[in-house]
Design a protein around this motif. Structure first.
Motif, short mmCIF file in Angstrom:
data_model
loop_
_atom_site.label_atom_id
_atom_site.label_comp_id
_atom_site.label_asym_id
_atom_site.label_seq_id
_atom_site.Cartn_x
_atom_site.Cartn_y
_atom_site.Cartn_z
N PHE A 14 0.83 -1.19 0.00
CA PHE A 14 0.00 0.00 0.00
C PHE A 14 0.87 1.25 0.00
CE2 PHE A 14 -2.77 -3.13 2.15
CZ PHE A 14 -3.87 -3.06 1.32
N ARG A 15 0.41 2.29 -0.68
CA ARG A 15 1.11 3.58 -0.68
C ARG A 15 0.72 4.36 0.57
NH1 ARG A 15 3.97 6.27 -4.21
NH2 ARG A 15 3.52 4.70 -5.80
N LEU A 16 1.69 4.97 1.20
CA LEU A 16 1.46 5.73 2.42
C LEU A 16 1.27 7.21 2.10
CD1 LEU A 16 4.17 4.17 4.77
CD2 LEU A 16 1.72 3.69 4.78
N SER A 17 0.28 7.81 2.73
CA SER A 17 0.10 9.26 2.61
C SER A 17 1.14 9.96 3.50
CB SER A 17 -1.31 9.65 3.05
OG SER A 17 -1.47 9.42 4.45
N ALA A 18 1.27 11.26 3.32
CA ALA A 18 2.21 12.03 4.13
C ALA A 18 1.84 11.93 5.61
CB ALA A 18 2.22 13.48 3.68
#
Length: 258
Positions: A14-18
């Motif tokens: 999964f891509r992590l948000s800031a």
């Protein structure tokens, strides 16, 4: 017993948000939730996925239920691929999670009929099964009560019944007793054992050692998205309690003293 579910090399990133990066104190832009997971579940058994929060249990079950797609790997559920035959998989499984939110405006009676229609179940057969399940789980007196007015336990039982409208042979439960009172939790665990006696297969994720030891035939211990150990409960606990086995694996795999 035949293999009813065979997962091989499942991976999900999964891509992590800031904001997530800040909360997790990492500069990494992605996180690997499941990392090459493989296991089998047999006909007529309860298989437990045991691990801490964030281990990848829920992600694994969501891939098996075709709610999210695996980045790599595949799983065959009663011969159907989660990657290439998702509709066939969904027709064969029942999926229940504590995060399942029923629409507050509708009643258990309406929702049952709605999902029965989605599965193209004969109306007469559907009505007979509804009466049986509503009686078994004590929903009769609440059949026409809006979901918003149901207790947490009754919502969970309604969700369970709705996930079983098509009488699936494979039942996938994510933390089935999470947040339930002891009486409702017993209803759920008794049901799982009853399904097993009927030759059905259940895949159950949990972080509760006693639940795994009580109802599971075999279990896989997941740590950081990987299968740290897998086998029968008797084999896993041959030399020490399951809780001790888990913490020994956790200490050696995650590199954390416990």
């Amino acid at each position: 017993m035949g293999v009813l579910l065979k997962a091989e090399g499942l991976k999900k990133t999964f891509r992590l948000s800031a904001k997530q990066q800040k909360l997790m104190r990492t500069k990494e832009k992605t996180i690997k939730a499941v990392d090459g997971l493989s296991f089998e579940a047999y006909e007529g058994e309860i298989f437990g996925l045991l691990g801490p929060n964030g281990a990848g249990k829920t992600t694994t079950l969501r891939m098996l239920a075709t709610l999210i797609k695996a980045d790599e790997g595949d799983a065959l559920i009663d011969g159907s691929s989660i990657r290439t035959q998702p509709e066939a998989v969904r027709a064969k499984i029942g999926f229940l999670t504590s995060e399942l939110k029923l629409e507050d405006f509708f009643t258990p009676n309406y929702l049952y009929d709605f999902f029965a229609n989605l599965h193209h179940i004969d109306p007469e057969k559907s009505e007979l099964r509804k009466r049986e399940l509503f009686a078994k789980f004590g929903i009769d007196d609440f059949a026409e009560v809006k979901v918003s007015n149901l207790s947490t336990g009754m919502k969970q039982k309604a969700s369970l019944v709705i996930s079983l409208v098509h009488d699936p042979n494979i039942i996938i439960f994510d933390e089935p007793t999470n947040g339930l009172d002891v009486l409702t939790a017993k209803v759920v665990t008794d049901f799982l054992l009853e399904m097993k006696s009927q030759g059905k297969t259940a895949i159950v994720s949990t972080h509760i050692f006693s639940l795994v030891e009580k109802i599971c035939d075999r279990a896989g211990i997941i740590i950081e998205g990987k299968m740290a150990a897998c086998g029968t409960i008797l084999d896993l606990t041959a030399t020490k309690p399951l809780e001790d086995v888990f913490f020994d694996l956790y200490a050696s795999t995650a590199g954390v003293a416990v």
